[in-house]
Scaffold this motif. Structure first.
Motif, PDB file in Angstrom:
ATOM      1  N   HIS A 135     -14.557  31.959  -4.205  1.00 29.40           N
ATOM      2  CA  HIS A 135     -15.419  33.250  -4.765  1.00 29.40           C
ATOM      3  C   HIS A 135     -16.862  32.976  -4.928  1.00 29.40           C
ATOM      4  O   HIS A 135     -17.255  31.936  -5.664  1.00 29.40           O
ATOM      5  N   HIS A 138     -18.734  32.982  -8.466  1.00 28.62           N
ATOM      6  CA  HIS A 138     -18.191  32.190  -9.625  1.00 28.62           C
ATOM      7  C   HIS A 138     -19.240  30.957  -9.742  1.00 28.62           C
ATOM      8  O   HIS A 138     -18.519  30.006  -9.414  1.00 28.62           O
ATOM      9  N   ASP A 145     -11.606  35.101 -13.620  1.00 34.57           N
ATOM     10  CA  ASP A 145     -10.276  35.945 -13.043  1.00 34.57           C
ATOM     11  C   ASP A 145      -9.293  35.938 -13.904  1.00 34.57           C
ATOM     12  O   ASP A 145      -9.060  34.950 -14.739  1.00 34.57           O
ATOM     13  N   HIS A 253      -8.644  41.824  -4.557  1.00 33.14           N
ATOM     14  CA  HIS A 253      -8.587  41.941  -6.035  1.00 33.14           C
ATOM     15  C   HIS A 253      -7.389  42.665  -6.141  1.00 33.14           C
ATOM     16  O   HIS A 253      -7.366  43.704  -7.177  1.00 33.14           O
ATOM     17  N   HIS A 256      -5.450  40.012  -8.687  1.00 35.75           N
ATOM     18  CA  HIS A 256      -5.921  39.368 -10.124  1.00 35.75           C
ATOM     19  C   HIS A 256      -7.239  40.313 -10.422  1.00 35.75           C
ATOM     20  O   HIS A 256      -7.724  41.265  -9.684  1.00 35.75           O
ATOM     21  N   HIS A 258     -11.331  40.465 -11.792  1.00 35.73           N
ATOM     22  CA  HIS A 258     -12.593  39.554 -11.890  1.00 35.73           C
ATOM     23  C   HIS A 258     -13.361  40.105 -12.848  1.00 35.73           C
ATOM     24  O   HIS A 258     -13.448  41.447 -12.782  1.00 35.73           O
TER      25      HIS A 258
END
Ligand SMILES: [Zn+2]
Length: 265
Positions: A135, A138, A145, A253, A256, A258
């Motif tokens: 990611h 991040h 997430d 995505h 999950h 984000h």
């Protein structure tokens, strides 16, 4: 030495502090031990890494404003991160985001008592601009997430995930709605893994409730963006100006959600 270099790079990418710890363990092993160096270095690394992760990283990270989210695997926890991600020090977020995640978990549990909200990758404990791969974004404590909620044959599967790390067990996009195959992409398919994952299904009520709470209450907490594949938003019947799509080259995505907070201040 090649193996050591690869280990240091790999552990740094995976855990941030692991590479430095391995380097010290290797140096200490060379200085202190004559026979069985590999074993001694490995033991030293594991011991030092565990002590640092448990006792040293949290207070030092707090100086930079990042706190660890709660870890665990017990039933009945309202909010938790899978132990494997905690062991890799990937569960640190800005204190404001930690409070926000707890408020989300509290509200879903209020609407559906006994619900466990599972958080996945957050950020590393230290340094802005150090990305938590894969990611890229991040890297500043402002990203987190959240796993989908899942159901088994008997209904809601309290905190269970389809994959041991929470990622890679994707929902199925409708035919014709898949991303085209592009070169140079962080979007994974993991097609070979899909048959191995348990056949839990996305639990739409809790997942929808979480998204609606994020859209309604999020801005007051500083929530800026939510990433979710558009076909899932449509399937769940949710829409919001906060909702975005990361594009076909970024991490997917549809395993999950984000969350991304506005920069504080
Ligand atoms: Zn993310």
């Amino acid at each position: 030495v090649l193996l050591l270099g690869a280990g240091i790079i790999g552990l740094t990418v995976l855990t941030q502090i692991g590479g430095v710890v391995l380097l010290f363990a290797w140096v200490a092993g060379r200085l202190l031990v004559r026979h069985g160096r590999v074993l001694a270095t490995t033991a030293l690394f594991l011991a030092a890494y565990a002590v640092l992760t448990i006792a040293v990283v949290p207070p030092v990270a707090a100086l930079g404003g990042r706190v660890p989210l709660p870890c665990g695997s017990e039933a009945g926890q309202r909010l938790r991160v899978p132990l494997l991600l905690c062991a890799l020090n990937r569960h640190y977020v800005d204190a404001r985001l930690a409070g926000f995640a707890d408020a989300l978990a509290t509200d879903v549990d209020r609407q559906f008592p006994g619900t466990t909200t599972v958080a996945l990758d957050g950020n590393f404990p230290f340094f802005d601009g150090f990305p938590l791969l894969p990611h890229l974004s991040h890297d500043d404590g402002q990203k987190l997430d959240i796993a989908f909620y899942y159901a088994g044959p008997d209904g809601y599967a309290g905190g269970a995930l389809r994959s041991p790390i929470g990622y890679w067990a994707f929902e199925t996009p409708p035919a014709g709605d898949e991303c085209p195959d592009v070169w140079l992409t962080l979007r994974w398919d993991m097609a070979a893994l899909q048959p191995l994952f348990p056949s839990l299904t996305l639990e739409p009520q809790r997942t929808r409730a979480a998204l609606e709470w994020l859209f309604e209450q999020g801005p007051a907490f500083g929530l800026e963006r939510v990433f979710l594949e558009p076909y899932l938003a449509e399937r769940l019947g949710v829409a919001s100006p906060l909702l975005g799509f990361q594009g076909c080259r970024a991490a997917r995505h549809d395993d999950h959600i984000h969350l991304q907070m506005r920069a504080p201040g």
